[in-house]
Scaffold this active site. Structure first.
Site, PDB file in Angstrom:
ATOM      1  N   ASP A   1      -9.075  -4.974  -6.098  1.00  0.00           N
ATOM      2  CA  ASP A   1      -8.800  -3.978  -5.054  1.00  0.00           C
ATOM      3  C   ASP A   1      -9.704  -2.761  -5.243  1.00  0.00           C
ATOM      4  O   ASP A   1      -9.721  -2.147  -6.303  1.00  0.00           O
ATOM      5  CB  ASP A   1      -7.322  -3.567  -5.141  1.00  0.00           C
TER       6      ASP A   1
ATOM      7  N   HIS B   1      -7.618  -5.467  -1.394  1.00  0.00           N
ATOM      8  CA  HIS B   1      -6.385  -4.826  -0.928  1.00  0.00           C
ATOM      9  C   HIS B   1      -5.577  -5.743  -0.019  1.00  0.00           C
ATOM     10  O   HIS B   1      -4.421  -5.464   0.265  1.00  0.00           O
ATOM     11  CB  HIS B   1      -6.730  -3.526  -0.193  1.00  0.00           C
TER      12      HIS B   1
ATOM     13  N   SER C   1       0.844  -1.189   0.000  1.00  0.00           N
ATOM     14  CA  SER C   1       0.000   0.000   0.000  1.00  0.00           C
ATOM     15  C   SER C   1       0.889   1.252   0.000  1.00  0.00           C
ATOM     16  O   SER C   1       1.631   1.460  -0.956  1.00  0.00           O
ATOM     17  CB  SER C   1      -0.966  -0.035   1.188  1.00  0.00           C
TER      18      SER C   1
END
Length: 754
Positions: free
Chosen positions: A696, A728, A616
């Site tokens: 995602d 995610h 991320s």
């Protein structure tokens, strides 16, 4: 004193000591072996969890008879059932078996996404529950429907519809059950028939009783309605996403692709239009709350006064530099500004749940107004500071209003090991630490502030949960999670390596904390480094707490594990954090480089074998680190990276980066261009592995597809591993093993191996 207050007094809690036996769990693990057993990646993702049993949702029934919690199964670490301990019999009972009761049907997309916002999308079974006010039943959402588990009888099914019931709740006095279905709020008597109590809207962009995307994802606000303490009224949010940008999200699965026209407020574009109303439980008497003339605001928090006579609303401006506390008359909707928080120059307002409205009309409030997060007391229009110093309060735990005591967690003794503290509201100068400094802590408290529920862990002790009195004295274990021969981690204790801590200085002299785990060091041998990082704001990685066993598995493979908290990370004060303001991808990259340079000075580090990994924001950082410092890192792994900040959402991105404007023509567009990971993509010359879940909805796959195209257009070699159907979070018993084995195969192909 209420019944629960009487129960939770220290004298009553003492009776729990002999009354809460450990809930036995069988495991397939043996006792500690004589020789060290290496921890494999496969075992890290298998069941039972190597961290042992860590209960979720620990609660006491209102009458104090039951202690309840959600416990995962030994054979399935991701499935949770509801258990209860009956103090009158001294027995543990599985109150709701999620496998027997659940239908197993697929959740709606709305509930899946809401679980993603809560970071529990991988969990199965029961993920939340709520006690009835009479302590005779528990409301249990399961597989999209609602059940009422009666302690003296069978489980009653309250709903059986194709649509999910979102955000279910029991009213504070127990008179009603409420939930959101079909973009409307529904209420009904417990066990009776529910009906919609908000208007039916013609447009599918309008929702009642839900929280909009950014509230869920970035503001830690999942619900969109709030019951008055006396059941007399409900405050209900209405939002309209008509002007919000539409992102066509492709959820690419193994056997097909579903596309969703997802309303996603890209930085610099319109947010949902939010309004707040107050109404009676049946929907009558509805009035709109005056949120002010500026409609481009965030509805940050909504709370009722203990006497239900005032509704308090936190209103945050779009730039997130101002927060107004509104006092609202629930009968008319008229509001006035009670007080205002203003951000320091070059900083922002961090939203918090660390505040408490007291019965005398005053407020205990968390603020960064002196440069560090501290507690203040607001009474009759005047402020009094309760805590101060170059440390931060990490959370307000509870308030005993009868005794005038405030309980909180903070970094007063060690920023790397948070403790639980108490102070006297009338004389706050003396702060008492209630917990063992050898552990890292978090805590919760009952509403009366009479007892503490403390979770603690250490580098060599998985999380433990216990009840404590106001002095911090342990009254009873809820989950001792003792690391003995029967514990799932026991076979790997002999190979468990200690964590070392230290500091280095950033270029401006700021002290940065790091941690490191090494294999057993052999004289003259140099070891590769697995340099893990997140690096973004509002997080802290270097803690004296139990770590994910994955770190030990990496070390067992012969790597050194290393992390450093760069400038911009959490719990070091405003000046430390604000160096990311309009400058993401700057000081973090510089500080991570300082960490790499420090590693290269160590005689046991293979200086040419330092691999960097992040997910991320950490994936974004991997890209920026490889771009800025070619040749420093032997390889980089970028998981689900943000590559263009204008593709990320408004509330998070604009808080730190400002307004890029539509089409990148706004006042802060230049800062976005500099921070993005696209312009310098061609500068990546070190081996790169790109990983992304293809469904995602947070860092949408377009971030990676744009980077892939740019790298290919510039003939930059790289590798990628994509996961169909995953969001995610990419993990699970098989896929987690696959991903991490792919990472190490990539490192070995590029010479980063022991």
């Amino acid at each position: 004193m209420s019944p629960i207050s009487r129960l939770l007094a220290a004298s009553a809690l003492a009776a729990l000591v002999p009354a809460i036996p450990a809930l036995a769990q069988t495991t397939s693990e043996s006792a500690v072996p004589a020789a060290a057993q290496s921890l494999t990646i496969e075992r890290v993702f298998a069941s039972p969890s190597l961290s042992g049993s860590v209960p979720r949702g620990v609660k006491l029934s209102p009458d104090g008879r039951w202690l309840t919690l959600l416990r995962n199964r030994p054979d399935d670490r991701e499935r949770f059932d509801l258990w209860g301990f009956d103090r009158s019999t001294g027995q543990w009972t599985m109150l709701v078996d999620s496998l027997k009761l659940g239908s197993g049907r697929e959740l709606s997309e709305a509930e899946k996404m809401q679980r993603e916002r809560l970071r529990i999308g991988d969990l199965k079974g029961i993920v939340t529950y709520e006690w009835a006010a009479d302590s005779k039943a528990i409301l249990v959402p399961l597989d999209g429907d609602l059940y009422l588990a009666r302690l003296d009888g069978p489980v009653q099914r309250l709903s059986d519809t194709p649509e999910d019931e979102l955000n279910p709740a029991l009213s504070p006095k127990g008179g009603y059950v409420s939930f959101v279905r079909g973009r409307r709020l529904w209420t009904g008597t417990v066990g009776g028939t529910a009906s919609a109590v908000t208007p039916e809207e013609a447009s599918e962009t309008v929702s009642w009783g839900e929280a909009e995307f950014v509230a869920q994802e970035e503001m830690s606000r999942i619900t969109g309605y709030w019951w008055a303490p006396d059941d007399s009224r409900i405050a209900v949010q209405r939002f309209d996403e008509a002007k919000v940008a539409v992102v066509t999200r492709a959820a690419i699965g193994a056997e097909g692709t579903k596309t969703y026209a997802q309303r996603y407020p890209l930085a610099g574009t319109p947010n949902a239009e939010v309004a707040l109303f107050v109404q009676k439980p049946d929907g009558t008497g509805r009035v709109e709350v005056d949120l002010g003339p500026d409609k481009d605001i965030y509805l940050a928090r909504v709370d009722w006064a203990p006497d239900a006579k005032t509704l308090y609303v936190q209103r945050q401006n779009r730039a997130q530099t101002r927060l107004d506390m509104l006092a609202v008359d629930p009968a008319t909707g008229k509001s006035r500004v009670l007080f205002t928080e203003t951000a320091a120059e070059g900083h922002w307002i961090d939203l918090s749940n660390s505040y408490r409205f007291l019965k005398d009309g005053s407020l205990v409030w968390w603020s960064q107004r002196d440069g560090f997060g501290h507690l203040w007391h607001f009474r009759q229009g005047k402020w009094r500071q309760l805590t101060k110093g170059e440390w931060v309060v990490t959370g307000l735990v509870g308030v005993d209003q009868e005794a005038g005591k405030v309980f909180f967690t903070g970094t007063k003794d060690d920023v790397r090991a948070h403790q639980v503290y108490a102070l006297d509201l009338k004389a706050p100068g003396k702060i008492a630490r209630l917990t063992d400094p050898g552990f890292h802590h978090s805590a919760g408290m009952d509403k009366s502030g009479k007892s503490l529920l403390i979770t603690r862990s250490a580098l060599n002790q998985p999380p433990q949960v216990y009840l404590a009195d106001q002095s911090g004295k342990r009254i009873a274990w809820v989950e001792e999670n003792k690391l003995d021969a029967s514990h799932p981690y026991a076979p790997y204790l002999a190979s468990h390596r200690p964590t070392e801590f230290g500091t280095i200085k950033a270029s401006d002299g700021t002290v940065l904390h790091w941690n490191m785990i090494t294999p057993p060091l052999e004289p003259g041998k140099r070891y590769p480094v697995f340099f893990s990082h997140y690096s973004g704001p509002s997080t802290q990685e270097v803690l004296k707490a139990w770590m994910n066993p994955l770190a030990q598995a990496v070390v067992d493979k012969g790597y050194i594990w290393f992390e450093i908290d760069n400038r911009g990370s959490d719990n070091r004060g405003v000046d430390f954090a604000k160096q990311l303001y309009r400058a993401m991808g700057g000081v973090e990259v510089e500080d991570q480089l300082a960490g790499a340079q420090f590693l290269k000075t160590l005689p046991y580090v293979a200086a040419d074998k330092i691999a960097t990994y992040g997910w991320s924001y950490g994936g974004y950082m991997t890209l920026k680190m490889l771009q800025a410092n070619p040749g420093v890192y032997a390889a980089g792994i970028a998981g689900a990276p943000v590559t263009k900040w204008e593709l990320y959402d408004t509330h998070y991105t604009e808080r730190y980066m400002g307004d890029p404007g539509p089409d990148m023509k706004g006042p802060d567009a230049a800062a976005y261009d500099k921070a993005n990971a696209m312009a310098d993509a061609a500068k990546i010359s070190d081996p790169l592995l790109l990983i992304h879940g293809m469904a995602d909805d947070n860092v949408v796959f377009e971030h990676s597809s744009a980077l892939i195209s740019r790298l290919q257009a510039n003939a930059v070699p790289f590798e990628m591993m994509l996961y169909p159907g995953f969001t995610h979070r990419v993990g699970g018993p098989k896929v987690g093993k696959h991903m991490w084995e792919a990472i190490f195969a990539f490192l070995e192909r590029n010479g980063v191996k022991p």
